[in-house]
Design an enzyme around this catalytic site. Sequence first.
Site, PDB file in Angstrom:
ATOM      1  N   HIS A 103      -3.829  -5.087   1.105  1.00 50.94           N
ATOM      2  CA  HIS A 103      -3.135  -5.442   2.350  1.00 50.94           C
ATOM      3  C   HIS A 103      -3.080  -6.966   2.493  1.00 50.94           C
ATOM      4  O   HIS A 103      -4.051  -7.576   2.938  1.00 50.94           O
ATOM      5  CB  HIS A 103      -3.852  -4.807   3.553  1.00 50.94           C
ATOM      6  CG  HIS A 103      -3.579  -3.357   3.666  1.00 50.94           C
ATOM      7  ND1 HIS A 103      -2.559  -2.847   4.429  1.00 50.94           N
ATOM      8  CD2 HIS A 103      -4.163  -2.293   3.054  1.00 50.94           C
ATOM      9  CE1 HIS A 103      -2.526  -1.525   4.301  1.00 50.94           C
ATOM     10  NE2 HIS A 103      -3.499  -1.164   3.473  1.00 50.94           N
ATOM     11  N   CYS A 123       0.827  -1.208   0.000  1.00 48.85           N
ATOM     12  CA  CYS A 123       0.000   0.000   0.000  1.00 48.85           C
ATOM     13  C   CYS A 123       0.870   1.271   0.000  1.00 48.85           C
ATOM     14  O   CYS A 123       1.393   1.632  -1.032  1.00 48.85           O
ATOM     15  CB  CYS A 123      -0.996  -0.044   1.149  1.00 48.85           C
ATOM     16  SG  CYS A 123      -2.291   1.193   0.959  1.00 48.85           S
ATOM     17  N   GLU A 161      -1.638  -8.770   4.592  1.00 51.40           N
ATOM     18  CA  GLU A 161      -1.686  -9.270   5.980  1.00 51.40           C
ATOM     19  C   GLU A 161      -3.115  -9.581   6.412  1.00 51.40           C
ATOM     20  O   GLU A 161      -3.324 -10.233   7.426  1.00 51.40           O
ATOM     21  CB  GLU A 161      -1.005  -8.276   6.933  1.00 51.40           C
ATOM     22  CG  GLU A 161      -1.735  -6.960   7.179  1.00 51.40           C
ATOM     23  CD  GLU A 161      -1.450  -5.881   6.140  1.00 51.40           C
ATOM     24  OE1 GLU A 161      -1.002  -6.216   5.017  1.00 51.40           O
ATOM     25  OE2 GLU A 161      -1.688  -4.687   6.448  1.00 51.40           O
TER      26      GLU A 161
END
Lengths: 186, 226
Positions: free
Chosen positions: A168, A86, A170
């Site tokens: 993202h 990002c 994660e």
Amino acid sequence: MILLVDPAFRAGSLSMDEFVLPVGRIVERSERTWRYRHYADIGREIPEETEGVIICGTALKDNSFLSAVDRFDWLKATEIPVLGICAGMQVLCLAFGGTVGEGSEIGMTEVHVILPHPLLPPPPSFQAYELHSHSCEPPPAWETLAVSSACVQAIRDPHHPRYGVMFHPEVRNDCVVEAFLEMCVG
Amino acid sequence: MRLGVLCSGGKDSLFACYRAMQEEEVACLVTLVPKNPESYLFHTPNLHMVPLQAKAAGLPLVSEMTTGIEEKEVDDLSRALAIAAERHGIEGVVTGALMSVYQSTRIQRVCHDLDLWCFNPLWYRDPGTYMERLIASGFRVIVSGVFSAPFDASWLGRELDRDALSLLMQYARDFRITLTGEGGEYETLVLDAPFFHRRIVIEESEPWYRNYRGVLDVKRARLEER
């Protein structure tokens, strides 16, 4: 050791908890160690024992790093694998001659793989979590690996191990971080 | 930065508040109270305790009604945060979201529209480490609702201490509940926190339990010196 770089407005802010620590958790699960570094504290060189660098994301309203891209000049001097997430992808874009403009996505989004790569889930597409107010025009000669209906989602430098993802990983795409860690020696 | 913390009375929102206080200035708590108490007792059994928690922490509270209709909730949240910004000058919002992409997306969008920062300091934290830290930091938390097997009636009002945590870990392994209860398997109520000036004492409560579903309805509570 994987260096997790925090591009947030301040070292150790609440953004660290939200955007750096979850990545650190994936690194730990892959049985590797990581070290935290705020971007303003890096200077000219990264620690010698760095095996990979992940530049993490920031809060939606935090775009202060965009006016401090010269702080990332060390990126140009390293051959160590780098993944920008990002805000991190925006940093890579600006550091290597791409551009960053307006373009927001928030929430789960369909990402289409247009150039299959081991970093990403297989084609044709996957769901990914988005949280950005800017989007990227990749540097010249970089490859676009994936796109959403709004903007470029994954890029790579064909000559160096440098990757950027706008989503993202994660959140629900740990495999992307894991695949990146596979590319890091150690 | 002045921040407002979205508070449901449970452990996650108040732990997020605790973490936010270490970095920024928490200016108020913000809570949404459903109009129809029947419908919310089983989702948020502690909401009526939030004013007492705010008092215990010495923080102002912005409390707004919500219709409880899913599509309208976002507007209600937006209104509450706009009031918090106007009344207490908040520049951002803190939530206790752990893994719920659905919830966090909605809150991020509302904050984006209102030009507010949004922080989720517990986002994707390791559940075991988080629960350990919660207990070690001096929070006093009780279970105020159970909504899943294998919780029996003895859990209602039970304190989340180390023994309870090891049992929850066993449940998480054997019954596939989330350790933190984020899947809605159980709800908690915070009675004391490191930043409280006074602690909450429950004077009268009524447990209701049937077939793995139950709540502890707190009828009367007061603040006492720590």
